[in-house]
Scaffold this motif. Structure first.
Motif, PDB file in Angstrom:
ATOM      1  N   MET A  91     -28.614  18.981 -94.260  1.00  0.00           N
ATOM      2  CA  MET A  91     -28.483  19.782 -95.447  1.00  0.00           C
ATOM      3  C   MET A  91     -28.624  18.858 -96.653  1.00  0.00           C
ATOM      4  SD  MET A  91     -26.733  21.347 -98.127  1.00  0.00           S
ATOM      5  CE  MET A  91     -25.306  20.338 -98.181  1.00  0.00           C
ATOM      6  N   HIS A  92     -29.450  19.253 -97.600  1.00  0.00           N
ATOM      7  CA  HIS A  92     -29.652  18.505 -98.840  1.00  0.00           C
ATOM      8  C   HIS A  92     -29.672  19.493 -99.997  1.00  0.00           C
ATOM      9  CE1 HIS A  92     -30.722  14.806 -96.751  1.00  0.00           C
ATOM     10  NE2 HIS A  92     -31.430  15.565 -95.921  1.00  0.00           N
ATOM     11  N   PHE A  93     -29.219  19.030-101.154  1.00  0.00           N
ATOM     12  CA  PHE A  93     -29.330  19.840-102.357  1.00  0.00           C
ATOM     13  C   PHE A  93     -29.614  18.934-103.540  1.00  0.00           C
ATOM     14  CE2 PHE A  93     -24.844  18.753-102.413  1.00  0.00           C
ATOM     15  CZ  PHE A  93     -24.537  18.586-103.765  1.00  0.00           C
ATOM     16  N   GLY A  94     -30.192  19.530-104.560  1.00  0.00           N
ATOM     17  CA  GLY A  94     -30.474  18.794-105.773  1.00  0.00           C
ATOM     18  C   GLY A  94     -30.448  19.727-106.963  1.00  0.00           C
ATOM     19  N   MET A  95     -30.259  19.143-108.122  1.00  0.00           N
ATOM     20  CA  MET A  95     -30.211  19.913-109.355  1.00  0.00           C
ATOM     21  C   MET A  95     -30.371  18.963-110.521  1.00  0.00           C
ATOM     22  SD  MET A  95     -26.125  20.634-109.155  1.00  0.00           S
ATOM     23  CE  MET A  95     -26.328  21.210-107.501  1.00  0.00           C
ATOM     24  N   HIS A  96     -30.661  19.518-111.675  1.00  0.00           N
ATOM     25  CA  HIS A  96     -30.743  18.722-112.895  1.00  0.00           C
ATOM     26  C   HIS A  96     -29.428  18.867-113.646  1.00  0.00           C
ATOM     27  CE1 HIS A  96     -32.308  16.702-116.370  1.00  0.00           C
ATOM     28  NE2 HIS A  96     -31.850  17.696-117.121  1.00  0.00           N
ATOM     29  N   SER A  97     -28.934  17.748-114.156  1.00  0.00           N
ATOM     30  CA  SER A  97     -27.695  17.782-114.912  1.00  0.00           C
ATOM     31  C   SER A  97     -27.883  17.134-116.277  1.00  0.00           C
ATOM     32  CB  SER A  97     -26.588  17.045-114.148  1.00  0.00           C
ATOM     33  OG  SER A  97     -25.412  16.986-114.924  1.00  0.00           O
ATOM     34  N   HIS A  98     -27.422  17.818-117.305  1.00  0.00           N
ATOM     35  CA  HIS A  98     -27.371  17.243-118.650  1.00  0.00           C
ATOM     36  C   HIS A  98     -26.101  16.407-118.794  1.00  0.00           C
ATOM     37  CE1 HIS A  98     -30.685  19.718-119.963  1.00  0.00           C
ATOM     38  NE2 HIS A  98     -30.067  20.804-119.540  1.00  0.00           N
TER      39      HIS A  98
ATOM     40  N   ILE B 297     -24.011  26.010 -94.948  1.00  0.00           N
ATOM     41  CA  ILE B 297     -23.182  26.155 -96.137  1.00  0.00           C
ATOM     42  C   ILE B 297     -22.295  27.397 -96.018  1.00  0.00           C
ATOM     43  CG2 ILE B 297     -23.153  26.508 -98.635  1.00  0.00           C
ATOM     44  CD1 ILE B 297     -25.786  24.955 -98.746  1.00  0.00           C
ATOM     45  N   ARG B 298     -21.020  27.175 -96.282  1.00  0.00           N
ATOM     46  CA  ARG B 298     -20.036  28.258 -96.270  1.00  0.00           C
ATOM     47  C   ARG B 298     -19.325  28.263 -97.621  1.00  0.00           C
ATOM     48  NH1 ARG B 298     -22.612  28.758 -92.331  1.00  0.00           N
ATOM     49  NH2 ARG B 298     -21.974  29.178 -90.220  1.00  0.00           N
ATOM     50  N   VAL B 299     -18.655  29.363 -97.915  1.00  0.00           N
ATOM     51  CA  VAL B 299     -17.946  29.515 -99.179  1.00  0.00           C
ATOM     52  C   VAL B 299     -16.463  29.726 -98.904  1.00  0.00           C
ATOM     53  CG1 VAL B 299     -17.670  30.975-101.221  1.00  0.00           C
ATOM     54  CG2 VAL B 299     -19.955  30.442-100.376  1.00  0.00           C
ATOM     55  N   PHE B 300     -15.643  29.048 -99.688  1.00  0.00           N
ATOM     56  CA  PHE B 300     -14.191  29.175 -99.615  1.00  0.00           C
ATOM     57  C   PHE B 300     -13.676  29.682-100.950  1.00  0.00           C
ATOM     58  CE2 PHE B 300     -10.071  27.010-100.512  1.00  0.00           C
ATOM     59  CZ  PHE B 300      -9.295  27.684 -99.586  1.00  0.00           C
ATOM     60  N   HIS B 301     -12.851  30.730-100.916  1.00  0.00           N
ATOM     61  CA  HIS B 301     -12.168  31.245-102.104  1.00  0.00           C
ATOM     62  C   HIS B 301     -10.694  30.867-101.967  1.00  0.00           C
ATOM     63  CE1 HIS B 301     -15.345  33.784-103.861  1.00  0.00           C
ATOM     64  NE2 HIS B 301     -15.734  33.940-102.602  1.00  0.00           N
TER      65      HIS B 301
ATOM     66  N   VAL C 183     -31.731  23.980-102.621  1.00  0.00           N
ATOM     67  CA  VAL C 183     -30.903  23.700-101.457  1.00  0.00           C
ATOM     68  C   VAL C 183     -31.782  23.764-100.217  1.00  0.00           C
ATOM     69  CG1 VAL C 183     -28.924  24.454-100.078  1.00  0.00           C
ATOM     70  CG2 VAL C 183     -28.876  24.717-102.571  1.00  0.00           C
ATOM     71  N   GLU C 184     -31.703  22.735 -99.419  1.00  0.00           N
ATOM     72  CA  GLU C 184     -32.399  22.692 -98.133  1.00  0.00           C
ATOM     73  C   GLU C 184     -31.318  22.736 -97.056  1.00  0.00           C
ATOM     74  OE1 GLU C 184     -34.610  19.288 -95.595  1.00  0.00           O
ATOM     75  OE2 GLU C 184     -35.246  19.476 -97.686  1.00  0.00           O
TER      76      GLU C 184
ATOM     77  N   ALA D 124     -17.203  18.862 -99.168  1.00  0.00           N
ATOM     78  CA  ALA D 124     -17.146  19.761-100.321  1.00  0.00           C
ATOM     79  C   ALA D 124     -18.394  19.485-101.146  1.00  0.00           C
ATOM     80  CB  ALA D 124     -15.884  19.490-101.127  1.00  0.00           C
ATOM     81  N   LEU D 125     -19.186  20.511-101.439  1.00  0.00           N
ATOM     82  CA  LEU D 125     -20.481  20.341-102.085  1.00  0.00           C
ATOM     83  C   LEU D 125     -20.461  20.669-103.570  1.00  0.00           C
ATOM     84  CD1 LEU D 125     -22.572  21.968 -99.237  1.00  0.00           C
ATOM     85  CD2 LEU D 125     -22.290  19.515 -99.706  1.00  0.00           C
TER      86      LEU D 125
END
Length: 152
Positions: free
Chosen positions: A1-8, A50-54, A43-44, A80-81
Motif C-alpha cells: 500500500m502506498h499513498f501520496g499527496m501534495h502539502s503546502h 485500508i480501514r477506517v476507525f471512528h 492511493v495505491e 496509522a495513515l
C-alpha cells in the motif's frame, strides 16, 4: 500500500497528546499530523487493506460521542495513515510517522492537548516551542505562513 499527496504545510511541528492520537499513532506519547489537500491525493492499495476507525470521545460529563473524523489505517500492518474529517472535506492530515520520504525539520514544535498527556510522558519542549492544554488558535496553515514555510 502506498499513498501520496501534495502539502503546502509539510513541517512536522505539531505534537498532539490527546488520548486518541497517542493511542492510535503515538509511540512517544504523542502523534504528529501534517496538513495536505485531498485534491491530488493518490492511493495505491492493491490488497484493499485500508480501514477506517471512528474513535469514541469521552466527554467531561462521562457521555461518549462517536467522532466524525475518519482515522485511516492499514489492516495489514496497523500503520496509522491519515485523518480525514468530513467537516473539512478539502483537507487530509497524514501522520508524519507514515511518511517514508524526507520531511523538513521544523524550527520549533507546538505541543497541544497536554491536558490529556499521560503521567509517564515528559514532553521535550524546546526553547522556541509553544505548549497548549487544548488547541492553539493558529491553524497548521497559519503556522506555516507566519514562518514563511508555506509551500506553493
Amino acid at each position: 500500500m502506498h499513498f501520496g499527496m501534495h502539502s503546502h504545510t509539510p513541517q512536522p511541528y505539531q505534537r498532539c497528546y490527546c488520548t486518541i492520537c497517542r493511542k492510535t499513532a503515538g509511540g512517544g506519547g504523542y502523534a504528529i499530523n501534517l496538513g495536505a489537500l485531498t485534491k491530488g491525493m493518490h492511493v495505491e492499495d492493491p490488497h484493499k487493506a485500508i480501514r477506517v476507525f471512528h474513535a469514541e470521545i469521552m466527554q467531561e460529563d462521562g457521555a461518549c460521542e462517536r467522532s466524525t473524523a475518519e482515522r485511516n489505517f492499514c489492516s495489514r500492518c496497523a500503520t496509522a495513515l491519515w485523518l480525514f474529517s468530513p467537516e473539512w472535506p478539502e483537507l487530509i492530515h497524514p501522520f508524519a510517522s507514515a511518511i517514508d520520504s524526507d520531511l523538513p525539520v521544523p524550527p520549533s514544535s507546538v505541543h497541544l492537548m497536554l491536558k490529556y498527556k499521560p503521567s509517564w510522558v515528559v514532553p521535550q519542549v524546546g526553547p522556541k516551542d509553544q505548549t497548549f492544554d487544548l488547541y492553539p488558535e493558529q491553524s497548521i496553515d497559519d503556522w506555516h505562513r507566519s514562518r514563511g514555510l508555506w509551500l506553493k
